[in-house]
Design a protein around this motif. Structure first.
Motif, mmCIF file in Angstrom:
data_model
loop_
_atom_site.group_PDB
_atom_site.id
_atom_site.type_symbol
_atom_site.label_atom_id
_atom_site.label_comp_id
_atom_site.label_asym_id
_atom_site.label_seq_id
_atom_site.Cartn_x
_atom_site.Cartn_y
_atom_site.Cartn_z
ATOM 1 N N TRP A 20 -11.317 -4.543 -2.414
ATOM 2 C CA TRP A 20 -9.328 -4.731 -3.297
ATOM 3 C C TRP A 20 -8.314 -4.200 -2.075
ATOM 4 O O TRP A 20 -8.504 -3.271 -1.530
ATOM 5 C CB TRP A 20 -9.017 -4.507 -4.720
ATOM 6 N N ASN A 21 -7.256 -4.221 -2.741
ATOM 7 C CA ASN A 21 -5.955 -3.716 -2.034
ATOM 8 C C ASN A 21 -5.620 -3.908 -0.667
ATOM 9 O O ASN A 21 -5.084 -2.476 -0.067
ATOM 10 C CB ASN A 21 -5.815 -1.773 -2.941
ATOM 11 N N SER A 23 -3.856 -4.487 2.481
ATOM 12 C CA SER A 23 -2.264 -4.734 2.994
ATOM 13 C C SER A 23 -1.457 -5.972 3.328
ATOM 14 O O SER A 23 -2.804 -6.981 4.068
ATOM 15 C CB SER A 23 -1.611 -3.653 3.977
ATOM 16 N N SER A 24 -0.712 -5.933 2.523
ATOM 17 C CA SER A 24 0.445 -7.835 2.904
ATOM 18 C C SER A 24 0.631 -7.463 4.399
ATOM 19 O O SER A 24 1.495 -9.020 4.060
ATOM 20 C CB SER A 24 1.297 -8.009 2.063
ATOM 21 N N ASN A 53 -4.011 -12.713 -2.417
ATOM 22 C CA ASN A 53 -4.244 -12.331 -3.325
ATOM 23 C C ASN A 53 -3.285 -13.485 -4.914
ATOM 24 O O ASN A 53 -2.541 -14.077 -4.197
ATOM 25 C CB ASN A 53 -3.261 -10.815 -4.338
ATOM 26 N N ALA A 57 -0.076 -10.995 -9.408
ATOM 27 C CA ALA A 57 -0.664 -10.046 -8.616
ATOM 28 C C ALA A 57 -0.037 -9.732 -7.361
ATOM 29 O O ALA A 57 1.166 -10.505 -6.922
ATOM 30 C CB ALA A 57 -2.180 -9.935 -7.786
ATOM 31 N N ALA A 58 0.125 -8.723 -6.673
ATOM 32 C CA ALA A 58 1.301 -8.069 -6.096
ATOM 33 C C ALA A 58 0.733 -8.788 -3.979
ATOM 34 O O ALA A 58 -0.568 -9.076 -4.525
ATOM 35 C CB ALA A 58 0.349 -6.743 -6.166
ATOM 36 N N PRO A 59 1.369 -9.021 -3.669
ATOM 37 C CA PRO A 59 1.113 -9.858 -2.127
ATOM 38 C C PRO A 59 0.243 -8.579 -1.485
ATOM 39 O O PRO A 59 -0.060 -7.589 -2.037
ATOM 40 C CB PRO A 59 3.360 -9.425 -1.561
ATOM 41 N N GLY A 60 -0.603 -8.940 -1.263
ATOM 42 C CA GLY A 60 -1.860 -8.284 -0.510
ATOM 43 C C GLY A 60 -3.209 -9.598 -0.223
ATOM 44 O O GLY A 60 -2.753 -10.790 -0.528
ATOM 45 N N SER A 89 -2.647 2.669 3.024
ATOM 46 C CA SER A 89 -3.455 2.760 1.408
ATOM 47 C C SER A 89 -4.620 3.103 0.850
ATOM 48 O O SER A 89 -5.312 1.895 1.800
ATOM 49 C CB SER A 89 -2.943 2.240 1.081
#
Length: 282
Positions: A20-21, A23-24, A53, A57-60, A89
């Protein structure tokens, strides 16, 4: 403890990582390349799939990575979880749960995947294949004895028998493959027919090679050494195929110490190193 690796598509949760997480910023293709570069350090990968995603959810992106070895997947998760890797990140990595006792039928690897797996564990020169038989058993002319109730269609059919040999392990494994391709002799151009015939031959060889590898188990010992176990197929061969293979060369197999282990235990296998034959060192 030893780990058994079959020449089958890995479906177990303990061989799967969810990342997960991501980057977009980069494109999915770039992320795929970066993930492959990072995680292939831990072992041979079966697949990497990158997904955007969900809209809520947040972009990515997130990714699903499959290893052939549960041990490799565990090492990758432990080493890369909460690390930045190739982005600014940190990523989160979840390791799937260990395979349950109830198993689903795993798909056999195709011949190219089998060769990739063999090259990784045995080396490019650690195994070889020999085509023992490639026979044209095509059904292009309607037989007088053909069952009139059955819808007969002309077809190309090739039967292939191969043998995979691992010299360092004293192990041989036979494989059989049959490929069938329907044809229309009235509409088929000569060149098209020849190309279809060549494809059918190639497919029969590929199926036989895959079948030979299905009878082998890669045994990765805790010390890192690799052994091999041969497991004959329990599937029945139909009478016609058995007749065509009656002159197939019989091979003698390396003698292994037998273990009373059911199929459901293949992924949770506690074995001692001396129970297996390792390649001889010069």
């Amino acid at each position: 403890m030893a780990e058994l690796i079959e020449f089958r598509v890995p479906t177990e949760g303990d061989k799967t990582l969810v990342v997960w997480n991501l980057s977009s910023g980069p494109k999915a293709e770039d992320l795929h390349h970066a993930l492959f570069t990072e995680f292939s350090k831990f072992g041979l990968l079966y697949s990497i799939r990158v997904f955007p995603n969900a809209a809520v959810a947040a972009p990515g992106f997130y990714a699903i990575i499959k290893f052939y070895s549960a041990r490799d997947a565990h090492r990758a998760q432990k080493s890369c979880h909460q690390k930045q890797l190739f982005q600014t990140s940190p990523v989160k990595i979840h390791l799937g749960t260990k395979h349950k006792a109830v198993q689903h039928q795993a798909l056999c690897l195709n011949s190219s995947r089998c060769q990739e797996l063999a090259n990784y564990y045995f080396g490019f020169n650690g195994w070889s294949k020999t085509i023992m038989k490639l026979q044209d058993v095509s059904d292009l002319e309607e037989s007088e004895n053909q069952d009139m109730t059955a819808a007969w269609k002309p077809s190309l059919k090739f039967l292939c028998a191969v043998e995979v040999v691992l010299p360092a392990y004293g192990c041989r494994s036979p494989g059989v493959g049959i490929a069938v391709e329907p044809v229309d002799k009235q509409e088929e151009e000569p060149l098209s027919f020849l190309m279809k015939r060549k494809r059918t031959q190639k497919l029969a060889i590929q199926k036989a090679l895959s079948d030979a590898f299905q009878k082998l188990l890669i045994v990765v010992l805790e010390c890192g050494k690799v052994a091999v176990q041969y497991k004959p197929s329990e599937e029945d061969i139909d009478a016609r195929t058995e007749e065509l293979l009656q002159d197939f060369i019989h091979v003698s197999y390396f003698s292994w110490k037998r273990h009373n282990q059911g199929e459901q235990e293949c992924l949770d296998f506690s074995l001692e190193e001396e129970d297996f034959c390792l390649p001889e060192r010069e």
